[in-house]
Design a protein around this motif. Structure first.
Motif, PDB file in Angstrom:
ATOM      1  N   ASP A  30      56.692  75.164  60.918  1.00 23.00           N
ATOM      2  CA  ASP A  30      57.666  75.218  60.430  1.00 23.00           C
ATOM      3  C   ASP A  30      57.828  74.353  58.656  1.00 23.00           C
ATOM      4  O   ASP A  30      58.043  74.826  57.441  1.00 23.00           O
ATOM      5  N   SER A  31      56.724  73.752  58.971  1.00 26.15           N
ATOM      6  CA  SER A  31      56.722  72.591  57.346  1.00 26.15           C
ATOM      7  C   SER A  31      55.261  72.880  56.917  1.00 26.15           C
ATOM      8  O   SER A  31      55.335  72.150  55.489  1.00 26.15           O
ATOM      9  N   VAL A  32      54.885  74.007  56.438  1.00 26.13           N
ATOM     10  CA  VAL A  32      54.470  74.967  55.696  1.00 26.13           C
ATOM     11  C   VAL A  32      54.808  75.241  54.486  1.00 26.13           C
ATOM     12  O   VAL A  32      54.698  76.243  53.474  1.00 26.13           O
ATOM     13  N   ALA A  33      56.397  75.778  54.965  1.00 18.66           N
ATOM     14  CA  ALA A  33      56.842  76.896  54.275  1.00 18.66           C
ATOM     15  C   ALA A  33      57.224  75.965  52.460  1.00 18.66           C
ATOM     16  O   ALA A  33      56.599  76.502  51.702  1.00 18.66           O
ATOM     17  N   PRO A  34      57.701  74.808  52.732  1.00 19.28           N
ATOM     18  CA  PRO A  34      58.052  74.335  51.630  1.00 19.28           C
ATOM     19  C   PRO A  34      56.732  74.130  50.558  1.00 19.28           C
ATOM     20  O   PRO A  34      56.711  73.986  49.315  1.00 19.28           O
ATOM     21  N   ILE A  35      55.816  73.444  51.357  1.00 24.05           N
ATOM     22  CA  ILE A  35      54.375  73.636  50.649  1.00 24.05           C
ATOM     23  C   ILE A  35      54.236  75.801  50.752  1.00 24.05           C
ATOM     24  O   ILE A  35      53.166  74.671  48.852  1.00 24.05           O
ATOM     25  N   LEU A  36      53.805  76.372  50.924  1.00 26.92           N
ATOM     26  CA  LEU A  36      53.857  76.735  50.426  1.00 26.92           C
ATOM     27  C   LEU A  36      54.527  78.051  49.916  1.00 26.92           C
ATOM     28  O   LEU A  36      53.784  78.660  48.398  1.00 26.92           O
ATOM     29  N   ASN A  37      56.750  77.476  50.011  1.00 27.99           N
ATOM     30  CA  ASN A  37      57.083  77.426  48.625  1.00 27.99           C
ATOM     31  C   ASN A  37      56.385  77.231  46.479  1.00 27.99           C
ATOM     32  O   ASN A  37      56.343  78.233  46.215  1.00 27.99           O
ATOM     33  N   ARG A  38      55.566  75.383  47.050  1.00 25.64           N
ATOM     34  CA  ARG A  38      55.269  75.434  45.593  1.00 25.64           C
ATOM     35  C   ARG A  38      53.673  76.440  45.320  1.00 25.64           C
ATOM     36  O   ARG A  38      53.741  76.322  44.354  1.00 25.64           O
ATOM     37  N   ALA A  82      60.429  87.692  64.472  1.00 23.68           N
ATOM     38  CA  ALA A  82      59.121  88.647  63.435  1.00 23.68           C
ATOM     39  C   ALA A  82      59.227  88.715  61.755  1.00 23.68           C
ATOM     40  O   ALA A  82      58.465  88.993  60.680  1.00 23.68           O
ATOM     41  N   GLU A  83      60.971  87.976  61.500  1.00 26.25           N
ATOM     42  CA  GLU A  83      60.885  87.357  59.879  1.00 26.25           C
ATOM     43  C   GLU A  83      60.354  86.816  59.521  1.00 26.25           C
ATOM     44  O   GLU A  83      60.362  85.600  60.417  1.00 26.25           O
ATOM     45  N   PHE A  84      59.879  86.446  58.286  1.00 23.45           N
ATOM     46  CA  PHE A  84      59.813  84.933  57.645  1.00 23.45           C
ATOM     47  C   PHE A  84      60.869  83.599  58.451  1.00 23.45           C
ATOM     48  O   PHE A  84      62.466  84.602  58.253  1.00 23.45           O
ATOM     49  N   HIS A  85      60.317  82.980  58.041  1.00 22.87           N
ATOM     50  CA  HIS A  85      60.984  81.295  57.998  1.00 22.87           C
ATOM     51  C   HIS A  85      61.875  81.416  56.984  1.00 22.87           C
ATOM     52  O   HIS A  85      61.665  81.905  55.780  1.00 22.87           O
ATOM     53  N   PRO A  86      63.193  81.104  57.286  1.00 21.81           N
ATOM     54  CA  PRO A  86      64.043  81.349  56.692  1.00 21.81           C
ATOM     55  C   PRO A  86      64.066  80.193  54.820  1.00 21.81           C
ATOM     56  O   PRO A  86      64.092  80.559  54.265  1.00 21.81           O
ATOM     57  N   ARG A  87      63.032  78.841  55.696  1.00 26.25           N
ATOM     58  CA  ARG A  87      62.902  78.340  54.626  1.00 26.25           C
ATOM     59  C   ARG A  87      61.604  78.812  53.885  1.00 26.25           C
ATOM     60  O   ARG A  87      61.186  77.767  52.904  1.00 26.25           O
ATOM     61  N   LEU A  88      61.497  80.248  54.129  1.00 29.21           N
ATOM     62  CA  LEU A  88      59.641  79.949  53.459  1.00 29.21           C
ATOM     63  C   LEU A  88      60.366  81.236  51.957  1.00 29.21           C
ATOM     64  O   LEU A  88      61.660  81.763  51.998  1.00 29.21           O
ATOM     65  N   SER A  89      60.443  80.383  50.544  1.00 27.49           N
ATOM     66  CA  SER A  89      61.584  81.522  49.631  1.00 27.49           C
ATOM     67  C   SER A  89      59.617  81.843  48.742  1.00 27.49           C
ATOM     68  O   SER A  89      59.548  80.853  47.755  1.00 27.49           O
ATOM     69  N   LEU A  90      59.960  83.439  49.197  1.00 30.00           N
ATOM     70  CA  LEU A  90      58.724  83.504  48.053  1.00 30.00           C
ATOM     71  C   LEU A  90      59.401  84.388  46.826  1.00 30.00           C
ATOM     72  O   LEU A  90      60.158  84.763  46.923  1.00 30.00           O
ATOM     73  N   PRO A  91      58.329  84.797  45.870  1.00 27.22           N
ATOM     74  CA  PRO A  91      59.429  85.134  44.392  1.00 27.22           C
ATOM     75  C   PRO A  91      59.056  87.145  45.126  1.00 27.22           C
ATOM     76  O   PRO A  91      58.494  87.332  46.012  1.00 27.22           O
TER      77      PRO A  91
END
Ligand code: VGL
Ligand code: ZN
Length: 184
Positions: A30-38, A82-91
């Protein structure tokens, strides 16, 4: 004059089942989520296309232990896992790519059995930034297929984490990607 090639971001499999608490958890996945959000925010603001892949298996997928495969059931179509992790926030304008949908075929790469390559070419994309889960499986395979398809490819190490079934698998994956043409 050569028109500068376009760059796209490929977010690989940041799904609940690959994060802590999931069926096939990647340590600190899950730690990749905020990095990928950026990264996604940066790409989005510069008008660069963003793609997000999801492992999307039928219940009877051949990679599951019930069929002699190596994995517990994971990323079963339509389930919470199968859903995206809730902390992944993509446009909003992200293109979703579903893979591993054929019960009888493994598909670690986002290019395998999908129209990802055609879509990228249609958008004149020449360069890819790839990150997500897991470094030693789907990220590695996606990067290798991207290189084979002729895309200039960058592996986002900071935005990726590995399963490491055997210790060192992720480092080995990086070496394989380099052998496949990833710039070191
Ligand atoms: C993956 C194992 C099984 C991945 C998918 O997304 O890296 N790993 N299915
Ligand atoms: Zn899978």
């Amino acid at each position: 004059m050569k028109i500068a090639g376009k760059t796209a971001l490929i977010v690989v499999d940041v799904q609940n089942d690959f994060c802590p608490g999931g069926a096939l958890a990647v340590p600190a996945g899950d730690s990749v989520a905020p990095i990928l959000n950026r990264y996604a925010d940066l790409f989005s603001r510069s008008g660069a296309p963003i793609y997000a892949t999801r492992d999307w298996h039928p219940e009877n997928h051949l990679s599951f232990k019930a069929r002699g495969g190596p994995w517990p059931p994971h990323c079963v179509q339509g389930t919470k896992g199968a859903e995206f992790h809730p902390r992944l926030s993509l446009p909003r304008n992200v293109t979703m790519i579903l893979k591993g949908t054929d019960p009888d075929r493994e598909a670690y790469s986002g290019f395998q059995g999908t129209d990802l390559a055609e879509r990228l070419r249609r958008q004149q994309v020449e360069r890819l930034f790839v990150g997500g889960l897991a470094t030693d499986y789907c990220v590695k395979s996606t990067v290798l297929d991207a290189l084979k398809a002729g895309f200039e490819t960058v592996f986002l190490k900071d935005a990726s984490r590995g399963v490491d079934v055997q210790p060192g698998d992720s480092e080995k994956a990086v070496e394989e990607m380099k052998k496949g043409g990833l710039p070191s």
